[in-house]
Design an enzyme around this catalytic site. Structure first.
Site, PDB file in Angstrom:
ATOM      1  N   ASP A  67     136.746  -3.400  23.153  1.00 25.52           N
ATOM      2  CA  ASP A  67     137.762  -4.196  23.841  1.00 25.52           C
ATOM      3  C   ASP A  67     138.898  -4.625  22.920  1.00 25.52           C
ATOM      4  O   ASP A  67     138.806  -4.498  21.701  1.00 25.52           O
ATOM      5  CB  ASP A  67     137.113  -5.424  24.500  1.00 25.52           C
ATOM      6  CG  ASP A  67     136.053  -6.086  23.615  1.00 25.52           C
ATOM      7  OD1 ASP A  67     136.071  -5.862  22.396  1.00 25.52           O
ATOM      8  OD2 ASP A  67     135.223  -6.836  24.145  1.00 25.52           O
ATOM      9  N   ASN A 136     127.786 -16.338  27.933  1.00 23.45           N
ATOM     10  CA  ASN A 136     127.716 -16.253  29.396  1.00 23.45           C
ATOM     11  C   ASN A 136     127.077 -14.939  29.862  1.00 23.45           C
ATOM     12  O   ASN A 136     127.075 -14.628  31.043  1.00 23.45           O
ATOM     13  CB  ASN A 136     129.122 -16.403  30.013  1.00 23.45           C
ATOM     14  CG  ASN A 136     130.072 -15.303  29.558  1.00 23.45           C
ATOM     15  OD1 ASN A 136     129.679 -14.412  28.806  1.00 23.45           O
ATOM     16  ND2 ASN A 136     131.307 -15.350  30.016  1.00 23.45           N
ATOM     17  N   HIS A 138     128.047 -11.885  28.847  1.00 20.40           N
ATOM     18  CA  HIS A 138     128.941 -10.722  28.892  1.00 20.40           C
ATOM     19  C   HIS A 138     128.623  -9.708  27.794  1.00 20.40           C
ATOM     20  O   HIS A 138     128.060 -10.049  26.763  1.00 20.40           O
ATOM     21  CB  HIS A 138     130.423 -11.142  28.867  1.00 20.40           C
ATOM     22  CG  HIS A 138     130.968 -11.607  27.555  1.00 20.40           C
ATOM     23  ND1 HIS A 138     132.053 -12.451  27.458  1.00 20.40           N
ATOM     24  CD2 HIS A 138     130.609 -11.343  26.259  1.00 20.40           C
ATOM     25  CE1 HIS A 138     132.342 -12.665  26.180  1.00 20.40           C
ATOM     26  NE2 HIS A 138     131.481 -12.023  25.441  1.00 20.40           N
ATOM     27  N   GLU A 143     132.909  -9.970  32.171  1.00 19.51           N
ATOM     28  CA  GLU A 143     132.485 -11.330  32.464  1.00 19.51           C
ATOM     29  C   GLU A 143     131.554 -11.362  33.680  1.00 19.51           C
ATOM     30  O   GLU A 143     131.532 -10.403  34.472  1.00 19.51           O
ATOM     31  CB  GLU A 143     133.723 -12.194  32.740  1.00 19.51           C
ATOM     32  CG  GLU A 143     134.722 -12.250  31.580  1.00 19.51           C
ATOM     33  CD  GLU A 143     134.245 -13.101  30.394  1.00 19.51           C
ATOM     34  OE1 GLU A 143     133.079 -12.981  29.987  1.00 19.51           O
ATOM     35  OE2 GLU A 143     135.064 -13.877  29.877  1.00 19.51           O
TER      36      GLU A 143
HETATM   37  C1  F6R Z   1     133.595  -8.252  21.167  1.00 16.12           C
HETATM   38  C2  F6R Z   1     132.715  -8.174  22.338  1.00 16.12           C
HETATM   39  C3  F6R Z   1     131.994  -9.392  22.814  1.00 16.12           C
HETATM   40  C4  F6R Z   1     131.152 -10.044  21.720  1.00 16.12           C
HETATM   41  C5  F6R Z   1     130.440 -11.299  22.250  1.00 16.12           C
HETATM   42  C6  F6R Z   1     129.659 -12.008  21.159  1.00 16.12           C
HETATM   43  O1  F6R Z   1     134.183  -7.001  20.902  1.00 16.12           O
HETATM   44  O2  F6R Z   1     132.604  -7.151  22.916  1.00 16.12           O
HETATM   45  O3  F6R Z   1     131.173  -9.038  23.901  1.00 16.12           O
HETATM   46  O4  F6R Z   1     130.218  -9.127  21.244  1.00 16.12           O
HETATM   47  O5  F6R Z   1     131.378 -12.174  22.776  1.00 16.12           O
HETATM   48  O6  F6R Z   1     130.554 -12.519  20.213  1.00 16.12           O
HETATM   49  P1  F6R Z   1     130.044 -13.187  18.862  1.00 16.12           P
HETATM   50  O7  F6R Z   1     129.420 -12.089  18.073  1.00 16.12           O
HETATM   51  O8  F6R Z   1     131.308 -13.687  18.192  1.00 16.12           O
HETATM   52  O9  F6R Z   1     129.098 -14.253  19.244  1.00 16.12           O
END
Ligand code: F6R
Length: 237
Positions: A67, A136, A138, A143
């Site tokens: 992303d 959450n 995701h 989301e």
């Molecule tokens: C980022 C992504 C998100 C993160 C998730 C966890 O490229 O795809 O899904 O993997 O938000 O983020 P952290 O590792 O910062 O807790």
């Protein structure tokens, strides 16, 4: 799903690095799917070390990031382009034309999603997709409530995601509201998936992901239906 309980962040990262390095050493033209965020930072350090100290080459590797935020200036140090360059790409010998990250500055974002999907199709299947987990539920920026049938698409970030990611910005208000993300359908096409989950604050959501019902309200729960998922986590389930 194969759930591997690890002692701590370091052991999770070491085991993840081993899986990534095995993949790139065993496959002729490996394709990796990669996340940003806090979770993979140590993993990327270990991959850089494998290149610099153990001479592991990434010349034959292609990568696809999950992303990117929409609208951040090219030199913004909050962009995922910047994150990946700083943490991984500029320290290894991967050719730039094998690195793929959605372009959040494209004037036509729908076309950008289609372009990204085109690159993915041409690369063939992702051999190993590494994922982090949002508080959450995701994966990527899919989301809660996102259809499982989406491919690369534009998303509006939830408040909880902006809050979780505000630590990288001056304030929550500065976190972009939109992002481009690989969809769940795209992610599920990977041959193997490695989900990394670390820290107590993700314990409740991880339990729902692995033990609860498969529902679009908890996007990562769909991983229960993929045939080759490994979860590395320090959380006791
Ligand atoms: C980022 C992504 C998100 C993160 C998730 C966890 O490229 O795809 O899904 O993997 O938000 O983020 P952290 O590792 O910062 O807790």
């Amino acid at each position: 799903m194969k759930i591997i309980h690890v002692k701590n962040y370091e052991e999770m990262s070491q085991q993840a690095a081993k899986m990534v390095l095995d993949t790139i050493q065993q496959i002729e033209k490996p394709v990796l799917g990669l996340p940003t965020g806090s979770t993979p930072e140590r993993l990327y350090e270990l991959l850089v070390r494998a290149h610099q100290v153990d001479q592991v080459s990434f010349q034959h590797v292609s990568t696809f990031n999950l992303d990117e935020y929409v609208g951040l200036p090219a030199d913004s140090n909050q962009s995922y382009h910047y994150f990946m360059n700083e943490h991984l790409f500029r320290h290894i010998d991967i050719p730039t034309n094998r690195v793929h990250i959605p372009n959040g500055l494209a004037t036509d974002l729908e076309q950008e999603c289609a372009r990204y999907e085109g690159h993915l199709q041409r690369a063939g299947q992702i051999d190993l997709q590494v994922l982090g987990l949002g508080v959450n539920g995701h994966i990527g920026f899919n989301e809660p409530g996102t259809s499982f049938n989406k491919r690369t698409h534009i998303v509006e970030l939830e408040d909880s995601t902006s809050e979780a990611n505000a630590r990288f910005f001056k304030s929550k208000e500065d976190v972009p509201k939109l992002a481009v993300t690989m969809g769940i359908e795209t992610i599920l096409e990977a041959k193997r998936i490695l989900l990394l989950v670390q820290g107590k604050k993700k314990a409740d959501i991880l339990r729902k992901v692995v033990q609860g019902e498969v529902t679009e309200n908890i996007p990562a729960s769909i991983l229960q239906r993929h045939e080759d998922v490994t979860i590395l986590t320090d959380i006791e389930l």
